[in-house]
Design an enzyme around this catalytic site. Structure first.
Site, short mmCIF file in Angstrom:
data_model
loop_
_atom_site.label_atom_id
_atom_site.label_comp_id
_atom_site.label_asym_id
_atom_site.label_seq_id
_atom_site.Cartn_x
_atom_site.Cartn_y
_atom_site.Cartn_z
N ARG A 23 10.47 -26.76 -11.27
CA ARG A 23 11.66 -27.18 -11.08
C ARG A 23 11.72 -28.43 -9.93
O ARG A 23 10.99 -28.02 -9.05
CB ARG A 23 12.65 -26.12 -10.72
CG ARG A 23 12.89 -25.16 -11.85
CD ARG A 23 13.71 -25.71 -12.83
NE ARG A 23 14.20 -24.67 -13.91
CZ ARG A 23 13.45 -24.82 -15.12
NH1 ARG A 23 12.47 -25.47 -15.39
NH2 ARG A 23 13.73 -23.96 -16.03
N HIS B 163 10.68 -33.81 -18.61
CA HIS B 163 10.76 -32.39 -18.68
C HIS B 163 10.14 -32.24 -19.98
O HIS B 163 11.17 -31.47 -20.92
CB HIS B 163 12.31 -31.94 -18.44
CG HIS B 163 12.31 -30.48 -18.10
ND1 HIS B 163 13.18 -30.01 -17.57
CD2 HIS B 163 11.71 -29.49 -18.63
CE1 HIS B 163 13.26 -28.78 -17.07
NE2 HIS B 163 12.02 -28.27 -18.00
P1 NDP Z 1 7.02 -15.95 -14.29
O1 NDP Z 1 8.03 -15.19 -13.77
O2 NDP Z 1 6.15 -15.02 -15.34
O3 NDP Z 1 5.86 -16.01 -13.05
C1 NDP Z 1 6.31 -16.42 -11.59
C2 NDP Z 1 5.01 -16.43 -10.76
O4 NDP Z 1 5.83 -17.12 -9.57
C3 NDP Z 1 4.65 -14.96 -10.50
O5 NDP Z 1 3.37 -15.00 -10.36
C4 NDP Z 1 5.34 -14.71 -9.25
O6 NDP Z 1 4.55 -13.97 -8.20
C5 NDP Z 1 5.38 -16.00 -8.51
N1 NDP Z 1 6.23 -16.06 -7.55
C6 NDP Z 1 7.71 -15.61 -7.60
N2 NDP Z 1 8.29 -15.83 -6.44
C7 NDP Z 1 7.32 -16.19 -5.65
C8 NDP Z 1 7.61 -16.36 -4.09
N3 NDP Z 1 8.32 -16.33 -3.44
N4 NDP Z 1 6.05 -16.66 -3.41
C9 NDP Z 1 5.08 -16.62 -4.06
N5 NDP Z 1 4.97 -16.42 -5.48
C10 NDP Z 1 5.94 -16.45 -6.25
O7 NDP Z 1 7.35 -17.37 -14.69
P2 NDP Z 1 6.60 -18.22 -15.82
O8 NDP Z 1 5.15 -18.36 -15.64
O9 NDP Z 1 7.12 -17.58 -16.99
O10 NDP Z 1 7.44 -19.73 -15.43
C11 NDP Z 1 7.51 -20.26 -14.42
C12 NDP Z 1 8.51 -21.37 -14.28
O11 NDP Z 1 8.11 -22.63 -15.09
C13 NDP Z 1 9.94 -20.93 -14.73
O12 NDP Z 1 10.59 -20.34 -13.69
C14 NDP Z 1 10.28 -22.49 -15.01
O13 NDP Z 1 10.80 -22.97 -13.72
C15 NDP Z 1 9.19 -23.49 -15.07
N6 NDP Z 1 9.01 -23.89 -16.62
C16 NDP Z 1 8.90 -25.22 -16.80
C17 NDP Z 1 8.83 -25.63 -18.08
C18 NDP Z 1 8.67 -27.21 -18.10
O14 NDP Z 1 8.65 -27.68 -19.52
N7 NDP Z 1 8.50 -28.12 -17.16
C19 NDP Z 1 8.61 -24.91 -19.25
C20 NDP Z 1 8.78 -23.37 -18.91
C21 NDP Z 1 8.96 -22.96 -17.75
P3 NDP Z 1 4.14 -12.28 -8.60
O15 NDP Z 1 3.04 -12.44 -9.65
O16 NDP Z 1 3.50 -11.83 -7.34
O17 NDP Z 1 5.26 -11.65 -9.18
C1 OXD Z 2 12.15 -23.56 -19.28
C2 OXD Z 2 12.12 -25.12 -19.26
O1 OXD Z 2 12.30 -22.97 -18.08
O2 OXD Z 2 12.18 -25.80 -20.38
O3 OXD Z 2 12.17 -23.03 -20.46
O4 OXD Z 2 11.95 -25.38 -17.97
#
Ligand code: NDP
Ligand code: OXD
Length: 306
Positions: free
Chosen positions: A221, A269
């Site tokens: 983000r 994006h």
């Molecule tokens: P998940 O919820 O599956 O994974 C999140 C990861 O982040 C976990 O490993 C978690 O740690 C870690 N995390 C969360 N909070 C913290 C913190 N405070 N400190 C350190 N690590 C942290 O998310 P996804 O992989 O599904 O997606 C990630 C993001 O990607 C989405 O939230 C979205 O914003 C973005 N996205 C962007 C897209 C694009 O087109 N650019 C498309 C889709 C998504 P732990 O394993 O320890 O819980």
């Molecule tokens: C999502 C994105 O979170 O598109 O799916 O960024």
């Protein structure tokens, strides 16, 4: 009982038509013509206005139309409201391909050569040597990206909230290990969810920890990055370059300095786009689960924010 679609900034005609096909008999409404909002129990949301949420006294489920839930004010919803998101292996594959492509582009110095071609400059250089990719966030997307990078002979290190063991990945976790992690990244990929703990995490102190040849790839983000700090870090050679797919304001304003910055590669994006087919299956399944009081899929922990 009604389902309200509040997905803004796109044409929803196909989405509405498909929902009506897959959920016959359900009262499906589209914001802002929501009718009596006290009848709404299920909301499909993406970029919904803040004013919506207090108007839904009988809300039970919020389904995000994407993988992220940062557009939903989790801490303001009653604790019994469940919030779900889209989880899709194909989305993760797209993300892995995007990250691999951009890491390789920087390694091969393509952004520099594209600029030099415009100026008819012939300045050959060896590809850059660093092969270590650090991934912040090893969740659904981060783990698939990690595997893809390993398959392409990159060394992967990871940083997450909780301790974990993943094959072949040196793992760091928690705020205390963030800077040690960053200091070892030739490429730093942000795949964190946006939460109060991760907002602005890519800031001056983090850039200072990185090697000066380090490259940032932000596909999570826009608000993970402190934009002024990024510009300062690039302009003072604290880090070498950045690829940005996400921005605080989308679309990015015409006058924004990122557009013309020679060390920034921007994409609109598109790293991993939600598939209508997968999203539809998950929305329909969660709607039916709510109606029959069965467990929902891909719910987030609203206290953790992801
Ligand atoms: P998940 O919820 O599956 O994974 C999140 C990861 O982040 C976990 O490993 C978690 O740690 C870690 N995390 C969360 N909070 C913290 C913190 N405070 N400190 C350190 N690590 C942290 O998310 P996804 O992989 O599904 O997606 C990630 C993001 O990607 C989405 O939230 C979205 O914003 C973005 N996205 C962007 C897209 C694009 O087109 N650019 C498309 C889709 C998504 P732990 O394993 O320890 O819980
Ligand atoms: C999502 C994105 O979170 O598109 O799916 O960024």
């Amino acid at each position: 009982m009604a389902l309200l679609v509040c997905v803004t900034g796109r044409d929803n005609s196909k989405l509405m038509a498909q929902l009506r096909v897959h959920l016959p008999g359900v009262d499906i409404r589209e914001w802002p013509e929501g009718g009596n909002l006290a009848e709404v129990e299920f909301v499909l949301a993406w970029n919904a206005p803040d004013s919506l949420w207090q108007q839904l006294p009988n809300l039970k489920v919020v389904q995000s139309f994407g993988a992220g839930v940062d557009g939903i004010p989790l801490s303001e919803l009653p604790p019994e409201v469940r919030v779900c998101r889209i989880v899709d292996p194909a989305l993760a594959d797209d993300m892995a391909q995007y990250v691999l492509g951009h890491v390789l582009a920087h390694k091969l110095r393509l952004p520099l050569y594209y600029q030099q071609q415009q100026q008819q400059l012939w300045r050959p250089k060896r590809a850059s040597g660093g092969n270590r990719v650090g991934i912040m966030g090893l969740g659904q997307l981060g783990q698939v990206v990690a595997k893809k990078m390993q398959q392409n002979n990159f060394e992967v290190i990871g940083w997450s909230r909780s301790e974990k063991t993943l094959p072949g990945i040196s793992q760091f976790w928690g705020a205390e290990q963030l800077h040690l992690f960053a200091s070892q990244c030739d490429y730093l990929v942000c795949l964190l969810p946006l939460t109060p703990q991760t907002r602005g995490i890519l800031d001056n102190t983090l850039f200072q920890s990185m090697p000066s040849h380090g490259v940032i790839i932000n596909v999570a983000r826009g608000a993970h990055i402190n934009e002024a700090d990024l510009l300062h870090a690039l302009n003072t050679e604290q880090i070498a370059a950045a690829t940005l797919d996400v921005f605080v304001q989308e679309p990015v304003a015409e006058e924004h300095p990122f557009w013309r910055h020679p060390k920034i590669t921007m994409t609109p994006h598109v790293a991993a786009l939600t598939s209508m087919k997968t999203a539809m299956a998950q929305i329909v399944s969660n709607m039916k689960a709510m109606q029959s009081n069965e467990p929902l899929s891909h719910c987030v922990d609203t206290t953790l924010g992801y």
